[in-house]
Design a protein around this motif. Sequence first.
Motif, mmCIF file in Angstrom:
data_model
loop_
_atom_site.group_PDB
_atom_site.id
_atom_site.type_symbol
_atom_site.label_atom_id
_atom_site.label_comp_id
_atom_site.label_asym_id
_atom_site.label_seq_id
_atom_site.Cartn_x
_atom_site.Cartn_y
_atom_site.Cartn_z
ATOM 1 N N GLU A 1 0.829 -1.213 0.000
ATOM 2 C CA GLU A 1 0.000 0.000 0.000
ATOM 3 C C GLU A 1 0.859 1.257 0.000
ATOM 4 O O GLU A 1 0.612 2.200 -0.756
ATOM 5 C CB GLU A 1 -0.921 -0.008 1.218
ATOM 6 N N LEU A 2 1.894 1.270 0.846
ATOM 7 C CA LEU A 2 2.776 2.439 0.904
ATOM 8 C C LEU A 2 3.545 2.606 -0.399
ATOM 9 O O LEU A 2 3.689 3.731 -0.909
ATOM 10 C CB LEU A 2 3.742 2.324 2.075
ATOM 11 N N LEU A 3 4.031 1.520 -0.974
ATOM 12 C CA LEU A 3 4.801 1.608 -2.221
ATOM 13 C C LEU A 3 3.936 2.144 -3.365
ATOM 14 O O LEU A 3 4.404 2.952 -4.176
ATOM 15 C CB LEU A 3 5.373 0.234 -2.577
ATOM 16 N N GLU A 4 2.694 1.716 -3.429
ATOM 17 C CA GLU A 4 1.773 2.242 -4.453
ATOM 18 C C GLU A 4 1.476 3.713 -4.204
ATOM 19 O O GLU A 4 1.359 4.496 -5.150
ATOM 20 C CB GLU A 4 0.489 1.422 -4.459
ATOM 21 N N TRP A 5 1.348 4.084 -2.940
ATOM 22 C CA TRP A 5 1.119 5.487 -2.577
ATOM 23 C C TRP A 5 2.320 6.346 -2.990
ATOM 24 O O TRP A 5 2.157 7.434 -3.551
ATOM 25 C CB TRP A 5 0.883 5.577 -1.075
ATOM 26 N N ILE A 6 3.539 5.860 -2.730
ATOM 27 C CA ILE A 6 4.751 6.589 -3.104
ATOM 28 C C ILE A 6 4.805 6.803 -4.611
ATOM 29 O O ILE A 6 5.160 7.897 -5.091
ATOM 30 C CB ILE A 6 6.001 5.817 -2.616
ATOM 31 N N GLU A 7 4.421 5.787 -5.373
ATOM 32 C CA GLU A 7 4.473 5.909 -6.834
ATOM 33 C C GLU A 7 3.503 6.963 -7.344
ATOM 34 O O GLU A 7 3.750 7.590 -8.379
ATOM 35 C CB GLU A 7 4.192 4.550 -7.480
ATOM 36 N N GLN A 8 2.415 7.188 -6.638
ATOM 37 C CA GLN A 8 1.469 8.239 -7.019
ATOM 38 C C GLN A 8 2.103 9.622 -6.903
ATOM 39 O O GLN A 8 1.645 10.576 -7.538
ATOM 40 C CB GLN A 8 0.211 8.176 -6.151
ATOM 41 N N PHE A 9 3.148 9.739 -6.112
ATOM 42 C CA PHE A 9 3.871 11.001 -5.974
ATOM 43 C C PHE A 9 4.991 11.133 -7.016
ATOM 44 O O PHE A 9 5.773 12.082 -6.958
ATOM 45 C CB PHE A 9 4.444 11.127 -4.558
ATOM 46 N N GLY A 10 5.078 10.176 -7.938
ATOM 47 C CA GLY A 10 6.037 10.279 -9.033
ATOM 48 C C GLY A 10 7.422 9.782 -8.715
ATOM 49 O O GLY A 10 8.409 10.251 -9.306
ATOM 50 N N VAL A 11 7.521 8.817 -7.814
ATOM 51 C CA VAL A 11 8.827 8.250 -7.496
ATOM 52 C C VAL A 11 8.645 6.754 -7.246
ATOM 53 O O VAL A 11 7.639 6.323 -6.689
ATOM 54 C CB VAL A 11 9.472 8.953 -6.272
ATOM 55 N N LYS A 12 9.614 5.956 -7.692
ATOM 56 C CA LYS A 12 9.530 4.514 -7.539
ATOM 57 C C LYS A 12 10.748 4.023 -6.768
ATOM 58 O O LYS A 12 11.888 4.317 -7.152
ATOM 59 C CB LYS A 12 9.451 3.825 -8.898
ATOM 60 N N VAL A 13 10.484 3.290 -5.677
ATOM 61 C CA VAL A 13 11.560 2.717 -4.855
ATOM 62 C C VAL A 13 11.311 1.217 -4.706
ATOM 63 O O VAL A 13 10.232 0.717 -5.023
ATOM 64 C CB VAL A 13 11.634 3.396 -3.475
ATOM 65 N N TYR A 14 12.315 0.510 -4.198
ATOM 66 C CA TYR A 14 12.271 -0.955 -4.190
ATOM 67 C C TYR A 14 12.591 -1.489 -2.802
ATOM 68 O O TYR A 14 13.678 -1.235 -2.266
ATOM 69 C CB TYR A 14 13.257 -1.505 -5.217
ATOM 70 N N PRO A 15 11.656 -2.235 -2.204
ATOM 71 C CA PRO A 15 11.875 -2.734 -0.841
ATOM 72 C C PRO A 15 12.863 -3.894 -0.791
ATOM 73 O O PRO A 15 12.864 -4.767 -1.669
ATOM 74 C CB PRO A 15 10.473 -3.198 -0.422
ATOM 75 N N VAL A 16 13.677 -3.927 0.230
ATOM 76 C CA VAL A 16 14.595 -5.047 0.443
ATOM 77 C C VAL A 16 13.814 -6.344 0.625
ATOM 78 O O VAL A 16 14.243 -7.415 0.179
ATOM 79 C CB VAL A 16 15.498 -4.774 1.662
ATOM 80 N N GLU A 17 12.642 -6.264 1.231
ATOM 81 C CA GLU A 17 11.823 -7.450 1.507
ATOM 82 C C GLU A 17 11.517 -8.257 0.245
ATOM 83 O O GLU A 17 11.326 -9.463 0.316
ATOM 84 C CB GLU A 17 10.512 -7.050 2.187
ATOM 85 N N ASP A 18 11.463 -7.588 -0.903
ATOM 86 C CA ASP A 18 11.181 -8.308 -2.151
ATOM 87 C C ASP A 18 12.264 -9.324 -2.482
ATOM 88 O O ASP A 18 12.042 -10.228 -3.294
ATOM 89 C CB ASP A 18 11.052 -7.317 -3.321
ATOM 90 N N HIS A 19 13.434 -9.173 -1.902
ATOM 91 C CA HIS A 19 14.573 -10.040 -2.214
ATOM 92 C C HIS A 19 14.917 -10.996 -1.074
ATOM 93 O O HIS A 19 15.967 -11.637 -1.114
ATOM 94 C CB HIS A 19 15.792 -9.189 -2.563
ATOM 95 N N THR A 20 14.045 -11.084 -0.078
ATOM 96 C CA THR A 20 14.328 -11.956 1.057
ATOM 97 C C THR A 20 13.685 -13.326 0.870
ATOM 98 O O THR A 20 12.669 -13.467 0.193
ATOM 99 C CB THR A 20 13.806 -11.343 2.373
ATOM 100 N N ILE A 21 14.304 -14.323 1.479
ATOM 101 C CA ILE A 21 13.727 -15.673 1.522
ATOM 102 C C ILE A 21 12.912 -15.822 2.798
ATOM 103 O O ILE A 21 11.756 -16.241 2.771
ATOM 104 C CB ILE A 21 14.836 -16.736 1.434
ATOM 105 N N GLU A 22 13.516 -15.473 3.923
ATOM 106 C CA GLU A 22 12.781 -15.424 5.189
ATOM 107 C C GLU A 22 12.264 -14.000 5.386
ATOM 108 O O GLU A 22 13.039 -13.067 5.549
ATOM 109 C CB GLU A 22 13.687 -15.848 6.343
ATOM 110 N N LYS A 23 10.959 -13.845 5.355
ATOM 111 C CA LYS A 23 10.324 -12.525 5.355
ATOM 112 C C LYS A 23 10.250 -11.918 6.754
ATOM 113 O O LYS A 23 10.309 -12.608 7.758
ATOM 114 C CB LYS A 23 8.918 -12.621 4.759
#
Length: 471
Positions: free
Chosen positions: A412-434
């Motif tokens: 939800e936060l990442l989609e909200w950030i993109e609405q402000f015209g910026v795209k970032v990438y969470p470290v969690e997307d690359h984890t095996i143990e979440k």
Amino acid sequence: MLWIPIDRSLDIPLIRQIYQQIREQILNGNLQSGEKLPSTRELSSELKVSRNVILEAYDQLLAEGFLVSRIGSGTFVAKGTFLEQQKKTPSFHSLNLAEDKNKDDNIINFRSGIPALDLFPRKTWAKLSHTIWNDIAPSTFGYDIPEGRLELRQVLSRYLLKTRGVDCHPEQIVITSGATQALTLVSKLLLSPDDQVFIEDPITNDIQTIFKTSGSFLYPIPVDEYGMKTSLLPVNKNPKFVFITPSHQFPLGGTLPIQRRIQLINYSRKTNCYLVEDDYDSEFRYEGSPISSLQGLDPDRVLYIGSFSKILTPALRMGYLILPSQLIEKCRKLKWFSDLHTPSLDQLILARFIDEGYLERHIMKMKKVYKNRRNFLIHCLRTTFSNKVNIFGYSTGLHLIVELNESHFSKELLEWIEQFGVKVYPVEDHTIEKGKHHNRIILGYGHLKNEEIKEGVTRLYKAIYNFKYKD
């Protein structure tokens, strides 16, 4: 008489228009098997086109088997030419293509691993390309060997020994279409279903996917600020290999110290497994001297992967895999089955580019550019977020890690950030143990100019601030 509308304003030739429409009517059953077609003279008169146009359209349909000609009787629809029509898929024009999404000029994209594409040395590359194309023997345009051009492998072996401490003979090198193909070859070379791979956690999700495709099991080894925690390698298991990014752990950015490197080597000897070293962007080190490769400590145990995607450009699609001698022949066969060989002429241009010193000069130039952008990004983050931000993994490469203690980078936060015209990438997307890195994001900066970096950080701050109070 056949109904065949003709549009003379189209770029499609009249012959093709007539052919296509008769073909379509036969396939959908409007013209049925055994039905007689108008004579070429009749149809040319009806459509007001040259008879030669009709003759060529009919000839094409005859050649493809849609029509049969009977001497003295005329031209008829052939048997077996009806195809039941199914619902068509949506037009490609109506699909949201990923390429179009990535071209949103209003988004400041902090994607990692992208070099400054506008600074690629295109004039030098063009000059060398012109020379190579003019000078090479005609035989070079034929099929080549799977392991790659000897000219490039010889240059690479010298260059890597000098800059990365890699100990290899040209015969140990296989030229690949980027690091992705090298990783795929490693997977096919070493893994079978249900095999175990020890792998850093977190590690790029793409690599996880490649190894999982073989049916193997990924056993995560946590990382800290120094890379893989080698003391946690289990003693009662026998992996096929341990995968590591020792010079610049992705994504957290740690550099594996010599003590842990020695632990890894000893572990691989004890368990009789290999080490796979991905050296993806260590040329760009801003703090201290360049770190030597793990491969140089034990060439018989380490498979070494490198590429030119981040040093030069991903468009080049050029990488390499350095193998222990016992794996060379099998890997060459796998490479041959994969794509025969990597484009020969690009290899020759790259070999000349390295041999004449252009690569080292380009790296020195880009280190200054990237260090400036890194420093500016750190300045913007600390100025904007004050004491709420922690920054890690900035000594090497083209990205850093930002930890915001009061944030949780949910979908939800990442989609909200993109609405402000910026795209970032969470470290969690690359984890095996979440669940261990929910407040951390990856910010790539190599491809962004300072004004974009400043604006991107400002938008990120506004987005996070507004998210807290949006309800």
